[in-house]
Design a protein around this motif. Structure first.
Motif, mmCIF file in Angstrom:
data_model
loop_
_atom_site.group_PDB
_atom_site.id
_atom_site.type_symbol
_atom_site.label_atom_id
_atom_site.label_comp_id
_atom_site.label_asym_id
_atom_site.label_seq_id
_atom_site.Cartn_x
_atom_site.Cartn_y
_atom_site.Cartn_z
ATOM 1 N N ILE A 83 0.853 -1.191 0.000
ATOM 2 C CA ILE A 83 0.000 0.000 0.000
ATOM 3 C C ILE A 83 0.887 1.239 0.000
ATOM 4 C CG2 ILE A 83 -1.767 1.304 1.248
ATOM 5 C CD1 ILE A 83 -2.705 -1.342 2.463
ATOM 6 N N VAL A 84 0.673 2.082 -1.002
ATOM 7 C CA VAL A 84 1.390 3.358 -1.092
ATOM 8 C C VAL A 84 0.375 4.482 -0.899
ATOM 9 C CG1 VAL A 84 2.797 4.879 -2.520
ATOM 10 C CG2 VAL A 84 3.100 2.398 -2.682
ATOM 11 N N ALA A 85 0.558 5.280 0.115
ATOM 12 C CA ALA A 85 -0.329 6.426 0.351
ATOM 13 C C ALA A 85 0.182 7.626 -0.421
ATOM 14 C CB ALA A 85 -0.404 6.738 1.839
ATOM 15 N N VAL A 86 -0.702 8.264 -1.173
ATOM 16 C CA VAL A 86 -0.374 9.482 -1.901
ATOM 17 C C VAL A 86 -1.071 10.637 -1.193
ATOM 18 C CG1 VAL A 86 -0.622 10.733 -4.075
ATOM 19 C CG2 VAL A 86 -0.016 8.306 -4.088
ATOM 20 N N VAL A 87 -0.297 11.396 -0.422
ATOM 21 C CA VAL A 87 -0.811 12.568 0.292
ATOM 22 C C VAL A 87 -0.713 13.743 -0.670
ATOM 23 C CG1 VAL A 87 -0.571 14.038 2.316
ATOM 24 C CG2 VAL A 87 -0.006 11.602 2.466
ATOM 25 N N ASP A 88 -1.862 14.213 -1.151
ATOM 26 C CA ASP A 88 -1.816 15.155 -2.268
ATOM 27 C C ASP A 88 -3.123 15.937 -2.378
ATOM 28 O OD1 ASP A 88 -1.082 16.208 -5.032
ATOM 29 O OD2 ASP A 88 0.541 14.780 -4.707
ATOM 30 N N SER A 89 -3.416 16.408 -3.598
ATOM 31 C CA SER A 89 -4.566 17.277 -3.854
ATOM 32 C C SER A 89 -5.851 16.515 -4.098
ATOM 33 C CB SER A 89 -4.278 18.146 -5.086
ATOM 34 O OG SER A 89 -4.180 17.329 -6.248
ATOM 35 N N ILE A 334 -0.469 11.694 7.398
ATOM 36 C CA ILE A 334 0.600 10.697 7.540
ATOM 37 C C ILE A 334 0.180 9.627 8.551
ATOM 38 C CG2 ILE A 334 2.940 10.337 8.420
ATOM 39 C CD1 ILE A 334 3.670 13.085 7.211
ATOM 40 N N ARG A 335 -0.376 10.061 9.667
ATOM 41 C CA ARG A 335 -0.803 9.105 10.697
ATOM 42 C C ARG A 335 -1.929 8.205 10.167
ATOM 43 N NH1 ARG A 335 0.878 9.899 15.994
ATOM 44 N NH2 ARG A 335 2.278 11.690 16.261
ATOM 45 N N TYR A 336 -2.853 8.775 9.400
ATOM 46 C CA TYR A 336 -3.927 7.963 8.820
ATOM 47 C C TYR A 336 -3.332 6.877 7.926
ATOM 48 C CZ TYR A 336 -7.812 6.508 5.897
ATOM 49 O OH TYR A 336 -8.743 5.735 5.229
ATOM 50 N N ALA A 337 -2.388 7.274 7.062
ATOM 51 C CA ALA A 337 -1.776 6.319 6.137
ATOM 52 C C ALA A 337 -1.071 5.196 6.894
ATOM 53 C CB ALA A 337 -0.787 7.047 5.218
ATOM 54 N N ILE A 345 4.842 6.200 1.871
ATOM 55 C CA ILE A 345 4.030 7.415 1.763
ATOM 56 C C ILE A 345 4.737 8.388 0.849
ATOM 57 C CG2 ILE A 345 3.055 9.387 3.008
ATOM 58 C CD1 ILE A 345 2.939 7.634 5.506
ATOM 59 N N ASN A 346 4.017 8.906 -0.153
ATOM 60 C CA ASN A 346 4.601 9.926 -1.031
ATOM 61 C C ASN A 346 4.017 11.289 -0.698
ATOM 62 O OD1 ASN A 346 6.221 10.438 -3.679
ATOM 63 N ND2 ASN A 346 4.347 11.647 -3.859
ATOM 64 N N GLY A 347 4.907 12.274 -0.526
ATOM 65 C CA GLY A 347 4.494 13.644 -0.242
ATOM 66 C C GLY A 347 5.073 14.617 -1.242
ATOM 67 N N SER A 348 4.347 14.875 -2.333
ATOM 68 C CA SER A 348 4.810 15.813 -3.363
ATOM 69 C C SER A 348 4.234 17.204 -3.090
ATOM 70 C CB SER A 348 4.394 15.322 -4.752
ATOM 71 O OG SER A 348 5.134 14.184 -5.119
ATOM 72 N N PHE A 349 4.694 17.811 -2.018
ATOM 73 C CA PHE A 349 4.225 19.138 -1.618
ATOM 74 C C PHE A 349 5.310 19.776 -0.770
ATOM 75 C CE2 PHE A 349 2.617 15.902 1.298
ATOM 76 C CZ PHE A 349 3.169 16.324 2.502
ATOM 77 N N GLY A 350 5.107 21.013 -0.398
ATOM 78 C CA GLY A 350 6.092 21.655 0.471
ATOM 79 C C GLY A 350 5.914 23.156 0.503
ATOM 80 N N LYS A 351 6.530 23.792 1.484
ATOM 81 C CA LYS A 351 6.442 25.237 1.680
ATOM 82 C C LYS A 351 7.673 25.689 2.449
ATOM 83 C CE LYS A 351 3.497 24.317 5.712
ATOM 84 N NZ LYS A 351 2.185 24.494 6.334
ATOM 85 N N VAL A 463 10.519 7.680 -7.161
ATOM 86 C CA VAL A 463 11.285 7.004 -6.115
ATOM 87 C C VAL A 463 10.368 6.170 -5.222
ATOM 88 C CG1 VAL A 463 12.887 7.328 -4.203
ATOM 89 C CG2 VAL A 463 13.002 8.840 -6.187
ATOM 90 N N ALA A 464 9.187 6.716 -4.919
ATOM 91 C CA ALA A 464 8.225 5.949 -4.123
ATOM 92 C C ALA A 464 7.867 4.647 -4.830
ATOM 93 C CB ALA A 464 6.971 6.780 -3.869
ATOM 94 N N GLY A 465 7.791 4.701 -6.177
ATOM 95 C CA GLY A 465 7.520 3.489 -6.948
ATOM 96 C C GLY A 465 8.633 2.466 -6.835
ATOM 97 N N VAL A 466 9.869 2.924 -6.883
ATOM 98 C CA VAL A 466 11.010 2.012 -6.718
ATOM 99 C C VAL A 466 11.003 1.417 -5.303
ATOM 100 C CG1 VAL A 466 13.525 1.840 -6.665
ATOM 101 C CG2 VAL A 466 12.410 3.183 -8.465
ATOM 102 N N ALA A 467 10.731 2.261 -4.311
ATOM 103 C CA ALA A 467 10.661 1.775 -2.934
ATOM 104 C C ALA A 467 9.573 0.720 -2.780
ATOM 105 C CB ALA A 467 10.396 2.941 -1.979
#
Length: 533
Positions: A83-89, A334-337, A345-351, A463-467
């Protein structure tokens, strides 16, 4: 951000290398790479659509050698679904190329309005939407300014940032308004919206305003190509600019009102809903593309090929709005995932501002305690992250990493040479772990469409896919071991590259901690050896 640009087929600048034997760690001796004759020319469309999967030695394109891994290492091997969680839009879970890979909560009964698994989320069949019906949001520094002057350096910095960005946004608004007015004037004059460059060139008029619009559209269409491409890009440019003015930088806009919670209270968890697509399907474009890079079906001649499509289930966690995400949503996402079985878990976001970084830190540490690997994008501002903080990450102000389960990913382009680091990519000798393909990546977008997008947002899911592949075939390996395998097994290149806004010249092996590009073939080979030990 210059969105009004065309995604051309880039000039392929790669190496003419000979393929080497089976199951050797690096495709070609590193010391020989820069001595080989260079090959120039366009990358074929079919190759560009899946260049992340290709191999530097075999295909003369600096991909991740995914095809080679499937052909030589994985054929006939048994695996387990990860299971890969995608935290996104948000994710278009109905997309034809993603449907087979969407996670379904086995402990929840769809549509009965009950929390069957007692995890605190009602009918969370495919994940959870922590944004509810909210779509747009302020930037974090705008939210800081809205709270008022507390005398802090952070407030002063945030206020200066807001003033600078609003000034630039208003200038861009003038630009986009002028371009759109010119487009309308030309279309009205020609009595058709789908005019061509030749049509514009043939316009004869003494109207000085129309002549000005004519010159502008000749220049624009000459750069972009077709009117169809122009229409798409001007719409994206308009959405970006008006999004800045109306939502991201607007002190009067309250994006959180639609959610209904208190974003300053981490214990206030009863919010959101189970609509993981989001209120507007087009708003799920980013997350759908990210999910596709990991999981779009391989070999079906639709779109690109997901790195780990047959080995993963995608859990959708909607927590990233159009604007800056809230630390609370990311921490709870993240905790839900973790609590619902994600191993990556993939996180393609940031600030670059964060009011509650400790909430996300604690969530990352929680993921580490449950053996979950977290992959974050490095960011797209061409910054050296060794000199400034980007949130979230696992190390701030060059301090030791808070955990050993996080990877920070920079983006490469599909050409070997000085421009191999994508022009937008952040970098850092101590703050970025490794690089992966992130420029001109073809993947799923909402409503059964596909598109090229670019960003470290695209490098991170590669990278998440390779992992996920590693964890699928070698489930005994820990998250920390998978991180180390990915970093140690990458391909080291010694060529010099341009990085940063000033395009500073640096050796490629000095712009990240590992100095490498992710290589799936090498990673799986190393994983096999480590698992046996």
């Amino acid at each position: 951000m210059n969105i009004l640009r065309s995604y051309y087929l880039c000039a392929g600048l790669a190496l003419a290398l000979a393929s080497c034997g089976t199951q050797k760690m690096v495709s070609t001796p590193v010391e020989n790479i820069d001595k080989m004759p260079m090959k120039t020319g366009k990358i074929a469309e079919n190759d560009l659509k899946r260049w992340s999967d290709l191999d530097l030695a075999k295909d003369t394109i600096p991909g991740m050698s995914v095809d080679k891994a499937y052909a030589e290492l994985l054929k006939g091997k048994k695996s387990t679904k990860v299971i890969v969680a995608v935290v996104d839009s948000g994710i278009d879970i109905d997309h034809e190329d993603l449907k087979p890979a969407i996670w379904t909560n086995p402990k929840e009964i769809a549509g009965n309005a009950k929390d069957d698994d007692n995890n605190g989320y009602i009918d969370d069949i495919h994940g959870w939407n922590f944004l509810g019906d909210a779509e747009h949001e302020n930037m974090e520094y705008v939210r800081i300014v809205k709270k008022g002057d507390d005398g802090s350096a952070t407030y002063r910095k945030a206020k200066a940032e807001l003033e600078k960005e609003m000034k630039e946004a208003m200038q861009e608004k003038m630009q986009v308004d002028f371009i759109m007015a010119g487009d309308k004037a030309i279309a009205d004059h020609l009595k058709k919206k789908d005019y061509t460059l030749d049509d514009v060139k043939k316009i004869e008029t003494t109207d000085q305003t129309l002549l000005q619009y004519k010159g502008m559209m000749i220049q624009v269409l000459g750069q972009i190509g077709s009117k169809e491409d122009f229409d798409k890009e001007i719409e994206e440019f308009k959405d970006h600019v008006y999004g800045q003015v109306n939502y991201h930088l607007n002190l009067q806009f309250d994006g959180r009102k639609a959610v209904g919670d208190n974003p300053e209270d981490l214990n206030n968890k009863k919010y959101g809903n189970n609509n993981v697509i989001g209120p507007e399907k087009k708003g799920a474009k980013h997350g759908t593309h990210v999910a596709g890079i990991i999981a779009q079906t391989r070999g079906n001649n639709k779109g690109g090929d997901g790195v780990a499509s047959n080995n993963v289930q995608i859990m959708a966690v909607r927590a990233v709005p159009d604007g800056d995400e809230y630390d609370k949503d990311i921490a709870l996402g993240i905790r839900y995932a973790v609590d619902n079985g994600a191993k990556v878990i993939n996180g393609s976001f940031g600030k670059y501002y964060s009011t509650h970084p400790e909430w996300v830190h604690d969530a990352i540490k929680y993921a580490a305690s449950k053996d979950v690997l977290v992959v974050f994008a490095a960011g797209n501002e061409s910054y050296d992250l060794d000199t400034m903080n980007k949130y979230p990450t696992d190390s701030y102000n060059n301090q030791p990493e808070i955990t050993n389960n996080v990877l920070i990913i920079g983006a490469t382009a599909p050409t070997y040479g000085t421009e191999m680091v994508a022009v937008f990519s952040n970098y850092g000798k101590t703050s970025v772990d490794i690089f992966a393909p992130g420029d001109k990546i073809y993947a799923t977008t909402p409503s059964n469409t596909y598109q090229y997008l670019q960003g470290t947002s695209m490098a991170s899911p590669n990278v998440a896919g390779v992992a996920a592949l590693i964890r699928s075939y070698y489930p005994s390996l820990t998250a920390a071991q998978v991180k180390q395998i990915i970093m140690d097994s990458g391909t080291t290149l010694t060529n010099k590259v341009n990085v940063g806004e000033g395009r500073d010249v640096k050796p490629f092996n000095e712009v990240s901690k590992s100095g490498k590009i992710v290589n799936a073939y090498n990673a799986l080979l190393m994983a096999s050896k480590m698992a046996k030990k």
